[in-house]
Design a protein around this motif. Structure first.
Motif, PDB file in Angstrom:
ATOM      1  N   SER A  54       0.833  -1.205   0.000  1.00 18.78           N
ATOM      2  CA  SER A  54       0.000   0.000   0.000  1.00 18.78           C
ATOM      3  C   SER A  54       0.867   1.255   0.000  1.00 18.78           C
ATOM      4  N   ASN A  55       0.253   2.359  -0.394  1.00 18.54           N
ATOM      5  CA  ASN A  55       0.960   3.639  -0.347  1.00 18.54           C
ATOM      6  C   ASN A  55       1.349   3.986   1.079  1.00 18.54           C
ATOM      7  N   GLU A  56       0.452   3.687   2.022  1.00 16.60           N
ATOM      8  CA  GLU A  56       0.731   3.967   3.430  1.00 16.60           C
ATOM      9  C   GLU A  56       1.948   3.186   3.912  1.00 16.60           C
ATOM     10  N   ALA A  57       2.070   1.942   3.496  1.00 21.10           N
ATOM     11  CA  ALA A  57       3.225   1.126   3.888  1.00 21.10           C
ATOM     12  C   ALA A  57       4.519   1.697   3.316  1.00 21.10           C
ATOM     13  N   LYS A  58       4.462   2.181   2.085  1.00 26.28           N
ATOM     14  CA  LYS A  58       5.653   2.792   1.474  1.00 26.28           C
ATOM     15  C   LYS A  58       6.120   3.982   2.313  1.00 26.28           C
ATOM     16  N   THR A  59       5.158   4.762   2.797  1.00 27.39           N
ATOM     17  CA  THR A  59       5.473   5.935   3.602  1.00 27.39           C
ATOM     18  C   THR A  59       5.931   5.534   5.004  1.00 27.39           C
ATOM     19  N   GLU A  60       5.172   4.661   5.661  1.00 28.72           N
ATOM     20  CA  GLU A  60       5.473   4.290   7.048  1.00 28.72           C
ATOM     21  C   GLU A  60       6.743   3.455   7.186  1.00 28.72           C
ATOM     22  N   CYS A  61       6.931   2.491   6.320  1.00 27.63           N
ATOM     23  CA  CYS A  61       8.059   1.559   6.464  1.00 27.63           C
ATOM     24  C   CYS A  61       9.342   2.039   5.795  1.00 27.63           C
ATOM     25  N   LEU A  62       9.198   2.790   4.705  1.00 31.42           N
ATOM     26  CA  LEU A  62      10.375   3.164   3.914  1.00 31.42           C
ATOM     27  C   LEU A  62      10.643   4.664   3.889  1.00 31.42           C
ATOM     28  N   GLY A  63       9.721   5.445   4.439  1.00 30.97           N
ATOM     29  CA  GLY A  63       9.921   6.886   4.456  1.00 30.97           C
ATOM     30  C   GLY A  63       9.671   7.575   3.133  1.00 30.97           C
ATOM     31  N   VAL A  64       8.933   6.923   2.235  1.00 32.89           N
ATOM     32  CA  VAL A  64       8.607   7.561   0.962  1.00 32.89           C
ATOM     33  C   VAL A  64       7.632   8.703   1.256  1.00 32.89           C
ATOM     34  N   PRO A  65       7.962   9.926   0.876  1.00 30.23           N
ATOM     35  CA  PRO A  65       7.054  11.042   1.145  1.00 30.23           C
ATOM     36  C   PRO A  65       5.699  10.846   0.447  1.00 30.23           C
ATOM     37  N   ALA A  66       4.622  11.035   1.185  1.00 33.06           N
ATOM     38  CA  ALA A  66       3.278  10.901   0.612  1.00 33.06           C
ATOM     39  C   ALA A  66       3.100  11.842  -0.573  1.00 33.06           C
ATOM     40  N   GLU A  77       9.310   6.031 -11.265  1.00 32.91           N
ATOM     41  CA  GLU A  77      10.729   5.949 -10.912  1.00 32.91           C
ATOM     42  C   GLU A  77      11.071   6.781  -9.682  1.00 32.91           C
ATOM     43  N   PRO A  78      10.503   7.980  -9.508  1.00 39.58           N
ATOM     44  CA  PRO A  78      10.818   8.704  -8.271  1.00 39.58           C
ATOM     45  C   PRO A  78      10.421   7.929  -7.011  1.00 39.58           C
ATOM     46  N   VAL A  79       9.280   7.261  -7.043  1.00 38.65           N
ATOM     47  CA  VAL A  79       8.861   6.472  -5.877  1.00 38.65           C
ATOM     48  C   VAL A  79       9.750   5.235  -5.739  1.00 38.65           C
ATOM     49  N   ALA A  80      10.092   4.601  -6.847  1.00 41.58           N
ATOM     50  CA  ALA A  80      10.990   3.444  -6.783  1.00 41.58           C
ATOM     51  C   ALA A  80      12.333   3.839  -6.166  1.00 41.58           C
ATOM     52  N   LYS A  81      12.859   4.999  -6.560  1.00 39.90           N
ATOM     53  CA  LYS A  81      14.125   5.472  -5.993  1.00 39.90           C
ATOM     54  C   LYS A  81      13.998   5.707  -4.489  1.00 39.90           C
ATOM     55  N   ALA A  82      12.915   6.346  -4.070  1.00 40.49           N
ATOM     56  CA  ALA A  82      12.710   6.604  -2.644  1.00 40.49           C
ATOM     57  C   ALA A  82      12.542   5.296  -1.870  1.00 40.49           C
ATOM     58  N   MET A  83      11.891   4.318  -2.467  1.00 39.06           N
ATOM     59  CA  MET A  83      11.738   3.007  -1.820  1.00 39.06           C
ATOM     60  C   MET A  83      13.103   2.344  -1.623  1.00 39.06           C
ATOM     61  N   ALA A  84      13.923   2.360  -2.674  1.00 34.38           N
ATOM     62  CA  ALA A  84      15.246   1.726  -2.590  1.00 34.38           C
ATOM     63  C   ALA A  84      16.114   2.423  -1.550  1.00 34.38           C
ATOM     64  N   GLU A  85      16.079   3.750  -1.553  1.00 32.02           N
ATOM     65  CA  GLU A  85      16.874   4.502  -0.577  1.00 32.02           C
ATOM     66  C   GLU A  85      16.379   4.250   0.841  1.00 32.02           C
ATOM     67  N   GLY A  86      15.066   4.157   1.014  1.00 36.97           N
ATOM     68  CA  GLY A  86      14.503   3.874   2.337  1.00 36.97           C
ATOM     69  C   GLY A  86      14.888   2.492   2.842  1.00 36.97           C
ATOM     70  N   ALA A  87      14.833   1.507   1.964  1.00 35.12           N
ATOM     71  CA  ALA A  87      15.231   0.148   2.356  1.00 35.12           C
ATOM     72  C   ALA A  87      16.710   0.108   2.707  1.00 35.12           C
TER      73      ALA A  87
END
Length: 164
Positions: A54-66, A77-87
């Protein structure tokens, strides 16, 4: 190269570098983590995985800005990059892969049809410098075929990146 050969190659590269890997998966739902951990001894180089569907999980677990998700969509790609950096940051590893896409059979749009998958690979070299290449791919087939193609692509690209 088969997926199992790719995993063996990645394992050898990561072990030689004494690096650990983390995953941030959305549309693949943990398939990449499962594929990696099929290899005995993967605990030597595999750290952890996040399934942030979920979008909420991306934000809560990985710090992807809403706001990033709102601006570009979860499949971007911007969200994928933020996900990778957060992980990478959360797991404290040198390498992380992220995958976010539309596996189908529904959920696609004219801009992002079923089979659209965005990837990013966060790589921190020994000098502490980070780079995060990303790519969008378009796969065909049913839901399982798209997920399997995404898994293979994510792993084979990481092997290429690390071999360079």
């Amino acid at each position: 190269m088969s997926t199992s050969e790719t995993v063996l190659t990645l394992a050898a590269i990561l072990k030689a570098k004494q690096w650990r890997l983390a995953l941030a998966e959305s549309c693949t739902g943990g398939l990449v983590c499962a594929t990696l951990t099929e290899l005995a001894g993967s605990s030597d180089w595999f750290e952890r995985g996040y399934v942030t569907y979920s979008n909420e999980a991306k934000t809560e677990c990985l710090g992807v800005p809403a706001e990033l998700i709102q601006s570009f969509g979860a499949v971007s790609e911007p969200v994928a990059k933020a996900m990778a950096e957060g992980a990478q940051l959360n797991a404290g590893v040198n390498a992380a892969i992220s995958i976010t896409g539309v596996a189908g059979p529904s959920g696609g749009s004219a801009e992002k049809p079923v089979g659209t998958v965005c990837f990013a690979w966060a790589i921190q070299n020994d000098a502490g410098e980070n780079r995060v290449p990303s790519k969008t791919m378009y796969f065909v087939g049913d839901r399982q075929a798209i997920r399997e193609q995404a898994c293979q692509y994510a792993l084979s690209e990481l092997a290429k990146i690390l071999e360079d």
